[in-house]
Design a protein around this motif. Structure first.
Motif, mmCIF file in Angstrom:
data_model
loop_
_atom_site.group_PDB
_atom_site.id
_atom_site.type_symbol
_atom_site.label_atom_id
_atom_site.label_comp_id
_atom_site.label_asym_id
_atom_site.label_seq_id
_atom_site.Cartn_x
_atom_site.Cartn_y
_atom_site.Cartn_z
ATOM 1 N N LEU A 14 0.885 -1.156 0.000
ATOM 2 C CA LEU A 14 0.000 0.000 0.000
ATOM 3 C C LEU A 14 0.926 1.209 0.000
ATOM 4 O O LEU A 14 1.758 1.346 0.903
ATOM 5 N N VAL A 15 0.805 2.080 -0.988
ATOM 6 C CA VAL A 15 1.704 3.223 -1.149
ATOM 7 C C VAL A 15 0.942 4.511 -0.853
ATOM 8 O O VAL A 15 -0.103 4.771 -1.467
ATOM 9 N N SER A 16 1.469 5.320 0.061
ATOM 10 C CA SER A 16 0.781 6.568 0.412
ATOM 11 C C SER A 16 0.665 7.473 -0.811
ATOM 12 O O SER A 16 1.566 7.529 -1.653
ATOM 13 N N LYS A 17 -0.447 8.168 -0.901
ATOM 14 C CA LYS A 17 -0.636 9.124 -1.992
ATOM 15 C C LYS A 17 0.202 10.372 -1.773
ATOM 16 O O LYS A 17 0.516 11.081 -2.715
ATOM 17 N N GLN A 18 0.583 10.613 -0.530
ATOM 18 C CA GLN A 18 1.365 11.787 -0.166
ATOM 19 C C GLN A 18 2.833 11.400 0.005
ATOM 20 O O GLN A 18 3.155 10.321 0.483
ATOM 21 N N SER A 19 3.712 12.301 -0.379
ATOM 22 C CA SER A 19 5.148 12.117 -0.211
ATOM 23 C C SER A 19 5.612 12.864 1.038
ATOM 24 O O SER A 19 5.027 13.885 1.405
ATOM 25 N N ARG B 280 7.494 8.313 -0.684
ATOM 26 C CA ARG B 280 6.241 7.773 -0.136
ATOM 27 C C ARG B 280 6.504 6.834 1.024
ATOM 28 O O ARG B 280 7.589 6.285 1.176
ATOM 29 N N ILE B 281 5.470 6.622 1.800
ATOM 30 C CA ILE B 281 5.449 5.610 2.838
ATOM 31 C C ILE B 281 4.622 4.458 2.288
ATOM 32 O O ILE B 281 3.603 4.680 1.624
ATOM 33 N N ALA B 282 5.061 3.236 2.536
ATOM 34 C CA ALA B 282 4.340 2.082 2.012
ATOM 35 C C ALA B 282 4.348 0.955 3.032
ATOM 36 O O ALA B 282 5.327 0.766 3.765
ATOM 37 N N LEU B 283 3.259 0.220 3.062
ATOM 38 C CA LEU B 283 3.113 -0.933 3.947
ATOM 39 C C LEU B 283 3.221 -2.188 3.098
ATOM 40 O O LEU B 283 2.515 -2.334 2.104
ATOM 41 N N GLN B 284 4.105 -3.091 3.508
ATOM 42 C CA GLN B 284 4.393 -4.276 2.706
ATOM 43 C C GLN B 284 3.670 -5.500 3.240
ATOM 44 O O GLN B 284 3.601 -5.720 4.449
ATOM 45 N N PHE B 285 3.156 -6.301 2.314
ATOM 46 C CA PHE B 285 2.733 -7.667 2.599
ATOM 47 C C PHE B 285 3.579 -8.560 1.705
ATOM 48 O O PHE B 285 3.606 -8.380 0.489
#
Length: 187
Positions: free
Chosen positions: A57-62, A167-172
Motif C-alpha cells: 500500500l503506497v501513500s498518496k502523499q510524499s 512515499r510511505i508504504a506498507l508491505q505484505f
C-alpha cells in the motif's frame, strides 16, 4: 493501554497526519501487487496475495523529514515491513531507493530481522521478536539521520542519504499483517 495513549498523542492539532486509524485509511493509499488489503476488526489487514512477490500500500502523499508512528500486529512467520522515502510510487522496494523498517522475525539473515533497516542498518543489540502481539514502530527521518524504535527501544540508528524524500508504504510479503494506526508528522 499503550494503543489508547498512543492514539491520543498523535492529533492533527499537533501536526500529525493520520493515514490509518482502525478501519479507516485505505483511501490514503494506492495498491501495488495482489495482496488482499482490507479493513477488518479495527485494522487494515492482509493475509494472502493473488500475485507473487511483495505487495504494498503506497501513500498518496510524499514525505521528506518526519516522525512516523505505527501500531502493527504480525504473526510469528510474517514477512512485512514499512517502507519510507520511496522515491518512485510505482516501484517500491529497497532496490529502488526506499528504506524498509523490517517486520520479519524469522529472516534467515538475523541482522536484518524485525527492527532493522534492510540492507542499511542491522538491528542493534538483541534480536527482537514482534510475532503474535501488537507492537509500536516509531521512525524518525531528518535529513540523512534515520532512527527506528520498536516498542520504545532504539533498534536502528544511522546516517544514510540514499533517499531524502518519498512515499510511505506498507508491505505484505507473507503471513498475516495488521496495521491499526499509522500517523506521520512532517518536521
Amino acid at each position: 493501554m499503550l494503543a489508547l495513549s498512543g492514539c491520543a498523542t498523535h492529533s492533527a492539532s499537533q501536526g500529525w497526519v493520520t493515514l490509518i486509524d482502525g478501519n479507516t485509511g485505505l483511501e490514503n493509499f494506492n495498491r501495488l501487487g495482489g495482496a488482499n488489503w482490507r479493513a477488518e476488526g479495527g485494522a487494515v489487514v492482509a493475509n494472502k496475495s493473488r500475485t507473487r512477490g511483495a505487495s504494498v500500500l503506497v501513500s498518496k502523499q510524499s514525505f521528506k523529514d518526519f516522525e512516523l508512528y505505527a501500531e502493527f500486529w504480525a504473526d510469528n512467520d510474517t514477512n512485512s515491513g514499512i517502507y519510507f522515502r520511496a522515491p518512485d510510487p510505482n516501484k517500491v522496494n529497497t532496490a529502488s531507493g526506499a528504506y524498509e523498517a523490517q517486520i520479519w522475525d524469522k529472516n534467515p539473515n538475523a541482522v536484518y530481522s524485525t527492527g532493522s533497516l534492510v540492507n542499511v542498518a542491522a538491528v542493534s543489540g538483541a534480536i527482537y521478536k514482534a510475532g503474535g502481539r501488537w507492537n509500536v514502530y516509531e521512525i524518525h527521518a531528518k535529513g540523512p539521520q534515520l532512527t527506528v524504535k520498536l516498542n520504545g527501544g532504539v533498534t536502528a540508528n544511522v546516517q544514510h542519504s540514499k533517499s531524502l524524500e518519498g512515499r510511505i508504504a506498507l508491505q505484505f510479503n507473507s503471513g498475516p499483517i495488521k496495521f491499526r494506526k499509522l500517523a506521520v508528522r512532517p518536521l
